[in-house]
Scaffold this motif. Structure first.
Motif, mmCIF file in Angstrom:
data_model
loop_
_atom_site.group_PDB
_atom_site.id
_atom_site.type_symbol
_atom_site.label_atom_id
_atom_site.label_comp_id
_atom_site.label_asym_id
_atom_site.label_seq_id
_atom_site.Cartn_x
_atom_site.Cartn_y
_atom_site.Cartn_z
ATOM 1 N N SER A 590 -20.255 68.843 -49.376
ATOM 2 C CA SER A 590 -20.269 69.528 -48.077
ATOM 3 C C SER A 590 -20.084 71.032 -48.267
ATOM 4 N N GLY A 591 -19.258 71.432 -49.228
ATOM 5 C CA GLY A 591 -19.129 72.860 -49.530
ATOM 6 C C GLY A 591 -20.456 73.437 -49.970
ATOM 7 N N PHE A 592 -21.148 72.693 -50.823
ATOM 8 C CA PHE A 592 -22.463 73.124 -51.313
ATOM 9 C C PHE A 592 -23.450 73.254 -50.146
ATOM 10 N N ALA A 593 -23.468 72.230 -49.284
ATOM 11 C CA ALA A 593 -24.440 72.213 -48.187
ATOM 12 C C ALA A 593 -24.157 73.313 -47.166
ATOM 13 N N ALA A 594 -22.882 73.480 -46.795
ATOM 14 C CA ALA A 594 -22.546 74.496 -45.781
ATOM 15 C C ALA A 594 -22.886 75.894 -46.289
ATOM 16 N N HIS A 595 -22.542 76.131 -47.531
ATOM 17 C CA HIS A 595 -22.798 77.443 -48.135
ATOM 18 C C HIS A 595 -24.297 77.706 -48.233
ATOM 19 N N LEU A 596 -25.028 76.687 -48.733
ATOM 20 C CA LEU A 596 -26.475 76.840 -48.908
ATOM 21 C C LEU A 596 -27.174 77.016 -47.562
#
Lengths: 654, 158
Positions: A590-596
């Motif tokens: 989720s960190g990866f997705a939100a940031h991306l």
């Protein structure tokens, strides 16, 4: 003409000094690699090659962490930002006051213990064993390889650009680059000089990293760390003294005079103009960075021509040339003084004329009500009307440096390598003093550079080497420039070697040994480690031959993206007995997705690689918040971890 | 003399039947000593249950230290950004009367340089007076390393 001659002579001297420094430095690096390779004998190969056998002492641990964190950005990008935006960079970098204790103190002791308990060598190793989850190991390996590959290409480009800046004044270098066959030059979109520097830089880093492994990286980091701090500490008094002499305001002395001179500065105007040769009888070369005075008396203007132009009888004009107008009276006086002394490259007044000027003021800092923008917040900014550092961005940077630094896997893996807690305590103290000696002094030095060398806005990335040459030549010690200029090169090299080893450890240890061939013999692992490290390095080298755009943005994206992926997952893994694989994988993804997603929104809005910032908040904050919150919720909604696993990592076993 | 350091029991365990195990809680601060905790350190008044295990010293001390360090970061944020914003943003200035301290703009001196010095002092305190020395354990590869070194030394002597 005499001035130009003197300047070239000086450039040649400093170029030779740089060349000698570079050669001595490279010899030192290879000696260290050779000694490190000897350590590989009689030790567990993987543990030694990728983790230095968990035996780093204070100096090695402190300086490898400090040097790895200080990439080329600290010594090239940061100085150019200080020069361009003034004192507000003090707030921009302010959270470095707590970076050492956050990066090393929050996770250090605990991740070291868990890594020893799990006998983990890499971060994916830790996560996989902590949760007994192959999937978690593979997800984290994939993210590390994804981010690190992009970052490595960007760092390779940074390294070769720095080397090109350093070697540029040396005739032997430029002539050998020019003599490369066309088919070789055609492989690279950045020109022959860049290509030569890329190959020299890349091959050197790949060879010593491959041959020496972790210990080579660590001990070269130590050497590089010493070079950096010595360089800054030499420059600081020289900068204050020399800029104070130039500023000569009515009040104060030294640095106070510099600040008061900066308070009177108005940002330059940038734009385009047509350059036309006065005489068409002969070909005229307008060197890059040439100065030209236009008009006379009160209305006289001073312009700097950014690029080189070759004007011929058939083409006596160049249209749309990038020019910068210096508008601060004291800066104009200083440029005139430097032209007379030969410190500036060339004056083309009377040789060419300027017409069709189209110049624009900075969006913030040029208006009368914004006077003093170089000494107050938010600092001058060319594109954005709310200034360089609005308060929302200042808050984001407090997260960016301290919290994002804590979440970097390259820092975490070093935290797994220190010997004992005494080493950790002393190292935190050492790095705190080290950063204090580097970062705020850099702000002071390059504020002084504004007074000493006006007009560098047109090529701000050259400010560090130019300042080193300027300061040392003014005291008749041009040879010293070599040492000072080696600092940024050392900074980028120390980052590249660490990232290179992280990629190869992820592939050899986490993919091959843990998933494909757990029974592989040490000899095979050893060969594979060497080969993968070399192949990863060569891959990045070839990628950097035709690098993508927005490299600096890519570095920021990968750094903040890694933190958004790893920080919450690792914090939960280390400190929350209830955490489980599902929750931590959710935190990571989720960190990866939100940031991306914020970067993708920015991209589709037509901002290139510049992300969308809701309410001015940087994607790192959004990514971290999403990661912690979703990881927490998913953990509570899924079954608790097995009892024996919790006991193994959280409870004393008797 | 080692201090007596009570430690909390596990709060959430998956029992063999898959049920969550909640143990009665009490306050269990980490001890201030640098010594290792042995089984004899457990207080006689600790909950006497078969599942009452001791958290590792490293876990307890690290968690306590991490909270204090994170708090320091938060204090730095709460001081630096508002101070700089209030004193250094959006002001029209007169270069002659503009306030500086040691040549540095006063808003930056008070907002960044002074807290930076305070942060260094805090770091010194944490490193030399607050952070505990704990045994981090020994990994298998280290044991192999020690054995290999010993063997190499013996070989050299022979």
């Amino acid at each position: 003409m005499t001035g130009l001659h003197l300047n070239l002579l000086a450039a040649g001297d400093s170029g030779n000094a740089v060349l000698w420094t570079f050669l001595i430095y490279m010899v030192g690096v290879f000696v260290i690699a050779g000694l490190s390779n000897r350590l590989l004998k009689n030790r567990d190969f993987l543990s030694e090659y990728f983790l230095g056998s968990r035996g780093l002492g204070v100096w090695a641990f402190a300086l490898t962490l400090a040097a790895t964190s200080s990439s080329g950005g600290s010594f090239m990008g940061f100085p150019s930002k200080i020069y361009t935006h003034g004192w507000s960079l003090g707030l921009w970098i302010g959270s470095y006051m707590v970076v050492p204790i956050c990066v090393m103190g929050i996770l250090g002791k605990r991740i070291n213990e868990v890594a020893r308990t799990a006998e983990a060598i890499t971060i994916p190793d830790v996560l996989r064993d902590r949760f007994r989850s192959v999937a978690f190991g593979l997800v984290s390996v994939s993210l590390i390889v994804f981010f690190m590959t992009f970052n490595l290409i960007a760092q390779f480009k940074g390294g070769s650009t720095i080397l090109k800046t350093l070697l540029g004044p040396i005739d032997a270098f430029t002539s050998s680059a020019a003599s490369l066959p066309d088919w070789i030059g055609a492989m690279c979109s950045q020109g022959n000089e860049y290509l030569v520097c890329l190959v020299v830089f890349g091959v050197a880093v790949i060879v010593y990293t491959t041959y020496g492994g972790f210990h080579a990286v660590v001990w070269t980091d130590v050497m590089q760390g010493v070079v950096m701090v010595v360089g800054v500490l030499i420059m600081l008094p020289l900068a204050i003294m020399q800029a104070g002499d130039v500023a000569k305001t009515d009040k104060g002395a030294g640095l106070e005079q510099v600040t008061r001179a900066m308070a009177k500065m108005v940002p330059p105007r940038k734009g385009t103009a047509t350059i036309t040769a006065v005489s068409t009888d002969q070909d005229i070369v307008v060197p890059s960075g040439s100065w030209i005075f236009v008009g006379t008396g009160e209305s006289q203007k001073l312009l700097k021509i950014k690029n080189r132009y070759d004007l011929t009888a058939s083409e006596p004009s160049a249209t749309e040339a990038e020019v910068w107008e210096i508008v601060t009276p004291a800066d104009i006086v200083q440029v005139r003084r430097r032209l007379e002394s030969g410190s500036e490259r060339s004056n083309v007044t009377g040789i060419v004329t300027i017409s069709d000027e189209d110049l624009k003021d900075y969006a913030y800092g040029a208006k009368p009500e914004e006077a003093g923008s170089y000494v107050t917040g938010p600092g001058p900014e060319r594109e954005k009307a709310n200034g360089f550092l609005p308060v929302s961005l200042a808050i984001s940077f407090f997260f960016m440096w301290a919290i994002s630094g804590t979440g970097q896997p390259s820092n975490m893996v070093r935290l797994m390598a220190f010997k004992d807690t005494i080493t950790l305590r002393r190292s935190i103290f050492t790095v705190a003093i080290y950063y204090s000696a580097i970062y705020f002094p850099l702000v002071i030095i390059f504020c002084c550079a504004r007074v000493l060398m006006p007009g560098m806005e047109s090529e701000p990335d050259r400010i560090m080497p130019q300042m080193a040459v300027e300061l040392t030549q003014n005291i008749g010690m041009g040879w010293l420039a070599g040492l000072l200029i080696a600092a940024p090169f050392a900074a980028v090299m120390s980052t590249v070697d660490s990232f290179l080893l992280m990629i190869s450890s992820a592939l050899v240890r986490d993919i091959y040994q843990r998933n494909i061939n757990p029974e592989a013999e040490e000899k095979k692992i050893k060969t594979l480690s060497y080969v993968i490290t070399m192949v990863a390095g060569l891959g990045a080298l070839f990628g950097a031959m035709n690098p993508p755009e927005f490299l600096q943005d890519i570095i920021v994206y990968t750094g903040s993206g890694l933190a958004a992926c790893f920080l919450a997952a690792v914090v939960y893994a280390l400190y929350w007995p209830r955490s489980n694989a599902q929750g931590c994988i959710a935190a990571m993804t989720s960190g990866f997705a939100a940031h991306l997603s914020l970067y993708l929104i920015g991209f589709f809005q037509g901002n290139g690689f510049s992300p969308y910032r809701p309410l001015g908040i940087d994607p790192i904050l959004v990514g971290l918040a999403a990661s912690f919150v979703i990881g927490f919720i998913v953990t509570l909604k899924t079954p608790p971890p097995p009892k024996d696993l919790v006991e193994k990592y959280f409870y004393e076993t008797s | 003399m080692n201090s007596i350091t009570p430690v909390p029991p596990p709060r959430f365990f998956a029992t063999p039947s898959g049920q969550k195990y909640n143990h009665p809680t009490r306050s269990f601060p980490a001890g201030p000593t640098r010594s290792l905790m042995s089984s004899s350190d457990i207080t006689p008044n600790a909950p006497d249950t078969p599942t009452a295990l001791d958290h590792t010293r490293v876990f307890l001390n690290s968690r306590r230290e991490a909270i204090v360090i994170f708090g320091a970061w938060f204090v730095a944020l709460c001081w630096s950004v508002p101070y700089c914003y209030i004193n250094g943003y959006g002001h029209q200035i007169d270069p002659e009367t503009f306030s500086t301290t040691l040549g540095i703009p006063s808003w930056l001196f008070g907002g960044i340089l002074l807290p930076w010095i305070a942060a260094d002092l805090f770091t010194t305190w944490v490193c030399f007076f607050f952070m505990q020395d704990d045994e981090l354990g020994t990994a298998g590869d280290e044991e192999g390393h020690a054995a290999a070194e010993m063997a190499a030394t013996e070989g050299g002597v022979a």
